[in-house]
Write an enzyme that holds these catalytic residues in place. Sequence first.
Site, short mmCIF file in Angstrom:
data_model
loop_
_atom_site.label_atom_id
_atom_site.label_comp_id
_atom_site.label_asym_id
_atom_site.label_seq_id
_atom_site.Cartn_x
_atom_site.Cartn_y
_atom_site.Cartn_z
NE ARG A 61 1.91 18.76 152.19
CZ ARG A 61 2.77 19.27 151.31
NH1 ARG A 61 2.32 19.88 150.23
NH2 ARG A 61 4.07 19.18 151.49
CD GLU A 91 17.10 16.33 148.12
OE1 GLU A 91 15.94 16.70 147.91
OE2 GLU A 91 17.57 15.27 147.67
P1 AMP Z 1 11.37 18.33 156.68
O1 AMP Z 1 11.82 19.74 156.94
O2 AMP Z 1 12.37 17.55 155.89
O3 AMP Z 1 10.95 17.61 157.96
O4 AMP Z 1 10.11 18.41 155.73
C1 AMP Z 1 8.85 18.58 156.25
C2 AMP Z 1 7.96 19.41 155.36
O5 AMP Z 1 8.11 19.07 153.99
C3 AMP Z 1 6.53 19.19 155.72
O6 AMP Z 1 5.90 20.47 155.78
C4 AMP Z 1 5.96 18.32 154.63
O7 AMP Z 1 4.74 18.83 154.18
C5 AMP Z 1 6.99 18.35 153.50
N1 AMP Z 1 7.49 17.02 153.11
C6 AMP Z 1 8.78 16.57 153.22
N2 AMP Z 1 8.91 15.34 152.73
C7 AMP Z 1 7.69 14.96 152.31
C8 AMP Z 1 7.16 13.76 151.71
N3 AMP Z 1 7.92 12.69 151.45
N4 AMP Z 1 5.84 13.72 151.44
C9 AMP Z 1 5.04 14.78 151.70
N5 AMP Z 1 5.48 15.94 152.24
C10 AMP Z 1 6.79 16.04 152.55
#
Ligand code: AMP
Length: 176
Positions: free
Chosen positions: A64, A101
């Site tokens: 995205r 996770e």
């Molecule tokens: P993180 O590595 O945990 O910061 O996750 C970020 C990535 O995961 C981004 O590229 C987001 O598109 C996706 N992402 C993680 N959590 C969500 C959420 N609750 N809603 C939408 N996209 C998410």
Amino acid sequence: MASDHLAKLRAAVRDVADFPKPGIIFKDITPILCDGALFRTAIDLFRERCRGLKVDKVVCIDARGFLFGSAVAYELGIGLVPIRKKGKLPYKTERAAYTLEYGEAEMEMHIDSINPGERIVLIDDLLATGGTSASAATLIKKVGGELIEAQFLIELEFLHGRAKLEPDPVVSFLTY
Ligand code: AMP
């Protein structure tokens, strides 16, 4: 950017419960993408934020992040560098691991996509735990880029993802 623009963007973000797995509230940005005025408003936020930063290239994250980053790079008239999940880029890559996770994954970037000293803005749709963007920041620095700022349309503040990026500057437009 006027606060009513931010309010309209916020109103368009759709919460989808239990996607992609139970307990996650997914922030769905597709209602922004499919409304021309809202999509422009979102791109304008990034573009205005980049004004005066003397950005050489936009780096954006699979998948995205591409939707926003490519439009911003086009608006600024500068190059775009995609960071992709492992195995998707065809040429030689640098790799950086990040935590999911359950377990680990890797992100990749072409080794020749950033020249040493280039000023980089990192763009993604959403900052959650920060693992993805921290690995992107690692890749940018590995090839000699200077990370000027990491920019996100949405930040889930309760997950404290920006702590993984700091002291690099982090900006988000909609916080939850
Ligand atoms: P993180 O590595 O945990 O910061 O996750 C970020 C990535 O995961 C981004 O590229 C987001 O598109 C996706 N992402 C993680 N959590 C969500 C959420 N609750 N809603 C939408 N996209 C998410």
